[in-house]
Write a protein that holds these residues in place. Structure first.
Motif, short mmCIF file in Angstrom:
data_model
loop_
_atom_site.label_atom_id
_atom_site.label_comp_id
_atom_site.label_asym_id
_atom_site.label_seq_id
_atom_site.Cartn_x
_atom_site.Cartn_y
_atom_site.Cartn_z
N ILE A 274 23.65 -21.00 59.12
CA ILE A 274 23.94 -22.11 58.19
C ILE A 274 22.66 -22.56 57.49
O ILE A 274 22.63 -22.73 56.27
CB ILE A 274 24.63 -23.27 58.93
N VAL A 275 21.60 -22.78 58.27
CA VAL A 275 20.34 -23.24 57.69
C VAL A 275 19.81 -22.23 56.69
O VAL A 275 19.47 -22.59 55.54
CB VAL A 275 19.30 -23.51 58.81
N LEU A 276 19.75 -20.97 57.08
CA LEU A 276 19.19 -19.96 56.18
C LEU A 276 20.12 -19.68 54.99
O LEU A 276 19.65 -19.36 53.90
CB LEU A 276 18.87 -18.68 56.95
N GLY A 277 21.42 -19.81 55.19
CA GLY A 277 22.36 -19.67 54.08
C GLY A 277 22.17 -20.78 53.05
O GLY A 277 22.21 -20.54 51.84
N LEU A 278 21.92 -21.99 53.53
CA LEU A 278 21.64 -23.10 52.61
C LEU A 278 20.32 -22.88 51.87
O LEU A 278 20.20 -23.20 50.69
CB LEU A 278 21.60 -24.44 53.37
N VAL A 279 19.35 -22.31 52.56
CA VAL A 279 18.07 -22.01 51.92
C VAL A 279 18.27 -20.99 50.80
O VAL A 279 17.72 -21.15 49.70
CB VAL A 279 17.04 -21.50 52.95
N VAL A 280 19.07 -19.96 51.06
CA VAL A 280 19.34 -18.96 50.01
C VAL A 280 20.05 -19.63 48.83
O VAL A 280 19.69 -19.39 47.67
CB VAL A 280 20.19 -17.80 50.58
N ALA A 281 21.02 -20.49 49.11
CA ALA A 281 21.74 -21.18 48.03
C ALA A 281 20.81 -22.07 47.22
O ALA A 281 20.88 -22.10 45.99
CB ALA A 281 22.88 -22.01 48.61
N VAL A 282 19.92 -22.78 47.90
CA VAL A 282 18.97 -23.65 47.19
C VAL A 282 18.02 -22.82 46.34
O VAL A 282 17.66 -23.22 45.23
CB VAL A 282 18.19 -24.54 48.20
N TRP B 299 8.25 -15.40 39.12
CA TRP B 299 7.96 -14.38 40.12
C TRP B 299 7.85 -14.99 41.51
O TRP B 299 8.31 -14.40 42.49
CB TRP B 299 6.69 -13.60 39.78
N ALA B 300 7.25 -16.17 41.61
CA ALA B 300 7.14 -16.85 42.91
C ALA B 300 8.52 -17.23 43.43
O ALA B 300 8.82 -17.06 44.63
CB ALA B 300 6.26 -18.09 42.78
N SER B 301 9.39 -17.71 42.56
CA SER B 301 10.74 -18.08 43.02
C SER B 301 11.54 -16.85 43.42
O SER B 301 12.33 -16.91 44.37
CB SER B 301 11.47 -18.89 41.94
N MET B 302 11.35 -15.74 42.75
CA MET B 302 12.03 -14.50 43.14
C MET B 302 11.53 -14.01 44.51
O MET B 302 12.31 -13.55 45.34
CB MET B 302 11.83 -13.39 42.10
N ALA B 303 10.22 -14.12 44.73
CA ALA B 303 9.66 -13.72 46.03
C ALA B 303 10.22 -14.61 47.14
O ALA B 303 10.57 -14.12 48.22
CB ALA B 303 8.14 -13.80 46.00
N LEU B 304 10.34 -15.90 46.90
CA LEU B 304 10.90 -16.82 47.89
C LEU B 304 12.37 -16.52 48.14
O LEU B 304 12.85 -16.61 49.28
CB LEU B 304 10.71 -18.27 47.45
N LEU B 305 13.09 -16.15 47.10
CA LEU B 305 14.50 -15.80 47.26
C LEU B 305 14.63 -14.53 48.12
O LEU B 305 15.44 -14.50 49.05
CB LEU B 305 15.15 -15.58 45.89
N VAL B 306 13.83 -13.52 47.85
CA VAL B 306 13.88 -12.29 48.64
C VAL B 306 13.51 -12.58 50.09
O VAL B 306 14.15 -12.07 51.02
CB VAL B 306 12.95 -11.21 48.02
N PHE B 307 12.50 -13.40 50.31
CA PHE B 307 12.06 -13.77 51.65
C PHE B 307 13.19 -14.48 52.41
O PHE B 307 13.47 -14.16 53.57
CB PHE B 307 10.83 -14.67 51.54
#
Length: 116
Positions: free
Chosen positions: A49-57, A12-20
């Motif tokens: 680019i930075v936020l796209g990489l964050v989403v990918a990670v 659930w924490a990882s899903m919240a971080l992904l949505v964020f």
């Protein structure tokens, strides 16, 4: 039983971080390019680019420390860059970006009277 509950909490924490991070990426994408430069907050492609990489990670968690770095970058965008860019582009909350009590002919330094 306890391990299963902890794993569910982590999921659930990882899903919240992904949505964020997806929200931050979409927000960065809809902001105007010139507002980033006017606010002196790097450039729009840099943040995309930075936020796209964050989403990918966050989609494909490889290493935990990369997720931590990504969350720090997302928080920096949301706390520092987004408000500055939003203020420059006139995207304030209610009222279409105008201050309460102002009219549609108000400029950044007061009412505009058409040069009269």
């Amino acid at each position: 039983m306890l391990v299963q509950g902890f794993n569910e909490l982590l999921w659930w924490a990882s899903m919240a971080l992904l949505v964020f991070s997806v929200f931050a990426f979409v927000d960065a994408a809809i902001r105007r390019e010139d507002a980033y430069r006017a606010a002196d907050k790097k450039t729009k492609p840099f943040w995309l680019i930075v936020l796209g990489l964050v989403v990918a990670v966050n989609l494909y968690p490889i290493m935990f420390f990369l997720q931590i770095i990504g969350i720090v970058a997302t928080i920096v965008y949301m706390v520092d860059v987004r408000p500055a860019v939003k203020q420059i582009s006139g995207g304030g909350g209610r009222g279409g970006g105008r201050r309460s009590g102002g009219s549609s002919s108000d400029g950044p330094y007061g009412p505009y009277n058409g040069g009269r």
